[in-house]
Structures are given as C-alpha cells and as structure tokens.
Design an enzyme around this catalytic site. Structure first.
Site: not given
Ligand code: LLP
Length: 439
Positions: A365-366, A394, A252, A334, A297, A294
């Site tokens: 085409c959008e 992502y 996160g 995104r 990003r 975890e």
């Molecule tokens: N752990 C779990 C269980 C998760 O569901 C996620 C992200 C992470 C860790 C990693 O989170 P991060 O450190 O990357 O924030 N497609 C979206 C992001 C979806 C994230 C889903 N889960 C975007 O492009 O912003």
C-alpha cells in the site's frame, strides 16, 4: 538466452520457451513452490567463491576471503561458503548464530558491528569467535574487561575509517569521515586505538580493517584506502612497534544489475588489492601482511533471481502501464531505498521479443512500491511469471512482513534438482510471537 550477463550462469530458454535455471524449469518451480519465489543457482554461488579463491591463490599464499554474510545469511549459504574455504563476516548475534548453527568453524569468523551489545559479545565469546572487529574505544574497554573476566586472549582487528568517499549511493558509503563506523584518522584516534589495543592484556591486535562502501565500480577508492591504512601502520610501527599481520580491506565490489553496468572483474579487484598492499608496504619498508577481502554482494547477487506472478495490469494511456506482481518492497527494498535499477523478463515466454515497456509495481500500500521503472519485457498477460535477475544479495536479508506479507520461500537448484533452503512463511508465522489481547 539474451540476458546471460545478469542471470545465473546456467540460465537458458528451454524447448517450452521457459526460463530454466541449471536444469530446473522456473515455471515448474513456481507451480510447486508458489510465488514470490527466490531461486538460487548453486553452481553460480560456488563459482563466485572459487573465482575469488583462485584469483588470490594465483597471487599469494597469505590471504583470506571473508564472505560478508549480511548479503544473504542462511544456513545453506553459510555451509556452502565454508565448503569453498571462505571465512565469514557476521555483523550481529543473529548472523553469528546462523553461521554457528551451520557448523562454521568459529576461528574463521569475523564479528563486526558499530554497536555490538554486551549480550551479543557474551554469546560470541562463550562459543568462540576468531576475530572481533572492534569499532570504538568503548568497545575496546568493554571487550578487554569481558575477556579478562572469562580468562584467555581474544584476537581483534580495529575498524579504521579512512576518510574516503567511495563513488556509490550515499547510504552505502561507509569510509567517509562523517561515519558512525570505526576509528577516524583525525585527532589521532586511529593511532590511539592501536596503542590501546596493543596495551590491552587480554586482546591480541592482529591487524586493521576498513570498508569504504558497497557496489563500487572503480578500483581507485580501494587504492587510496590501502595507502591510508599503510601510512597508519607505519606511524604505529614507529610509535609503538605495531606489527600489522592482517589487513582487511572490506568488500564493496560492484555487480551487474543491468546489461549497461560495467563493474571490474573479481580478478581485477583481487589484483588491485594484492598488488596495492604489496606496493604500499614496500613503500614504507614493512613486511606484507595477510590480505583479506570481505565480499558479500559479488558472491551471491548473480546467483539469485526472484519469480513473481503478474496479478493486475493497468494501462494509463500516454503515461505508463503498471504491471503489478505479488511481492515488492517487502522482498526487495533496494529500488525504494537506493533507487536501485533492475531488469525483468516474462519467464513463461522467455523467447518472446521484449518489446513492451512497463513499470513493475509491487502489491504493497505505497505508491513508491515500484520494483522496476521502464522495464522492457514481452507483452505481459495476467498470470505470467515475471522474473527479476540479480536479486541474490540484500533482498532476502532486508525483507519484511510489511502489509502482512509472509517472506518468500527460497530454493537452491543444481543439475535439475531443487532443494528448499528457506520455507515460505505462513500467516500463522506472522502472528506466532504475538499474544492475544483481552481488553
Ligand atoms: N564488510 C563490511 C564491514 C560491510 O559493512 C559490508 C557491507 C561488506 C563487507 C560487504 O560489502 P559488499 O561486498 O556486499 O559490497 N543493503 C545495501 C548494502 C549495504 C552494505 C553494508 N555493508 C544494498 O542493498 O545495496
């Protein structure tokens, strides 16, 4: 170099006035590999991993940094994070397969998902998986039966939904009560899951997991999540003697997509989590568990940029100028999905003043296929190479073949050397799984 905060660490303007990433001239790279091209800087990738590992090492011996591979799941990155000592989070059979084929040790794998199919679980159990992060009562039952049939014991964590609304886009909030993920705290569901997890003879309940959302800029939500998890640990300790050895507080950590973004640092994020867990466990008088995070990003986003070729420029007097590039929503969804903001630059005139405001549009085409609204770039010309930074997370993972666009090539650069880590798809790849139809 004016954009260092949002570009890979070794991005400079070279003598030719081109953007250069760790010794590789971006214009040479696209001449060889074509566009759209995703370029990752290996040093930045490793550096982000090391910052997490070091921030933990400075504070505790008992931790794990688990790379959330959904952010960018390729053989090369799985291998690289493994070399840096991280563990890995996989959220599907396909991500599991990629990590497995990259040689990732199965005991450092965490398998997530709110609806792992039976087949996916079979595949992971047959080849080994460190931890299954169990998301529902039905999965607890299914997994117990499957492990009983195979013999042995499977380590698990339980995914808890702490009922927190993280300050981020609603599509990437996950910790709130109204969520498809995990065990909620209402009606005693989470405590009941712990009881069942402890009782299941073929499951070993190692601890708890919570992930409240993504692209988060404030530590407050994480603190609340820790506090709620620890209350649950205490309740379950008193009720069923539960000993929580692992506390995984998810990913996160937000990153800088534009110069204005002000995320907390990795150091602050880790400090918040480690000290938060320590203080909360002291409050309830129980031993401090292993702390796991975890990040996805924050490991990969800054390391990656995407290079496009400018194909058309359309000026609508008094309204805006559209600069269309040869990619768009099929390689970076995104902006369309989350209103995500990015910056852009003209890489073949990296020194020229960014004095023109344009809208960077894709080729699909959008009308909504817009990558950057009101980007400030050097005056664009046809054939320019336009680069968008911070596209390492992502983007490739959510890429599609919409409008029959092959997915881009991905290269990794280091010290002037370039390696292809994903080949560009071909038109034949687009139809490779299709069968001729005789009517
Ligand atoms: N752990 C779990 C269980 C998760 O569901 C996620 C992200 C992470 C860790 C990693 O989170 P991060 O450190 O990357 O924030 N497609 C979206 C992001 C979806 C994230 C889903 N889960 C975007 O492009 O912003």
């Amino acid at each position: 170099m004016t954009h260092t905060l949002i570009y890979p660490a070794h991005a400079v303007h070279n003598a030719a006035g081109h953007l250069q990433i760790d010794g590789c001239d971006v214009i040479d790279l696209v001449a060889e590999h074509g566009t759209p091209l995703m370029i990752y800087e290996e040093k930045t990738l490793r550096d982000q991993c090391r910052k997490f590992m070091q921030a933990f090492r400075d504070r505790t011996d008992d931790f794990e940094v688990v790379y959330a591979s959904k952010a960018f799941c390729t053989l090369a990155v799985c291998r690289l994070v493994e070399q840096e000592g991280l563990s890995i989070d996989v959220s599907s059979g396909g991500e599991y397969h990629t990590a497995l084929r990259a040689g990732f040790p199965t005991e450092r794998m965490f398998y997530h998902g709110n609806n792992k199919t039976r087949w996916e679980l079979e595949y992971a159990l047959a080849n080994g998986v460190g931890y299954v992060v169990v998301d529902s009562f039905s999965e607890l039952d299914t997994l117990e039966r499957m492990v009983a049939d195979r013999g042995g014991v499977q380590k698990i964590l339980l995914r808890i939904t702490p009922g927190i609304e993280a300050h981020t886009h609603s599509y990437i909030q996950t910790g709130q009560l109204d969520s498809k993920f995990g065990f909620g705290l209402t009606e005693g569901h989470a405590a009941e899951a712990i009881r069942r997890g402890l009782e299941a003879p073929h499951l070993e309940l190692a601890g708890l997991h919570a992930h409240i959302g993504s692209q988060i800029f404030e530590l407050e939500g994480f603190r609340k999540a820790i506090s709620i998890l620890v209350d649950l640990v205490k309740e379950a300790h008193e009720a069923f003697g539960f000993e929580c050895r692992y506390l995984n507080i998810g990913g996160g950590l937000g990153i800088r997509y534009t110069e204005e973004d002000t995320p907390v640092t990795i150091e602050e994020y880790v400090e918040g989590k480690v000290s938060g867990v320590r203080q909360e466990m002291a409050r309830v008088g129980l031993p401090v568990p292993r702390v796991l995070v975890e990040p996805g990003r924050s490991i990969v986003a800054k390391a990656g940029v995407t290079a496009y070729t400018v194909g058309t420029i359309k000026e609508i007097p008094g309204i805006r100028t559209y600069v269309s590039v040869d990619g768009g929503m099929s390689d970076n969804l995104r902006p369309m999905l989350y209103d995500a903001r990015y910056e852009a630059m003209i890489a073949n005139r990296a020194d020229a003043p960014a004095d023109t405001v344009v809208t960077v549009a894709g080729k699909h085409c959008e009308s909504g296929d817009v990558l950057v609204k009101n980007a400030r770039i050097a005056r664009p010309e046809l054939g320019d190479i336009l680069v968008m930074p911070a596209t390492g997370a992502y983007c490739f993972g959510m890429a599609s073949n919409y409008n029959g666009n092959p997915r881009p090539a991905v290269v990794m650069v280091k010290d002037g050397a370039v390696r292809t880590i994903v080949e560009r798809e071909t038109y034949d790849d687009l139809i490779a799984k299709q069968r001729p139809f005789q009517g």
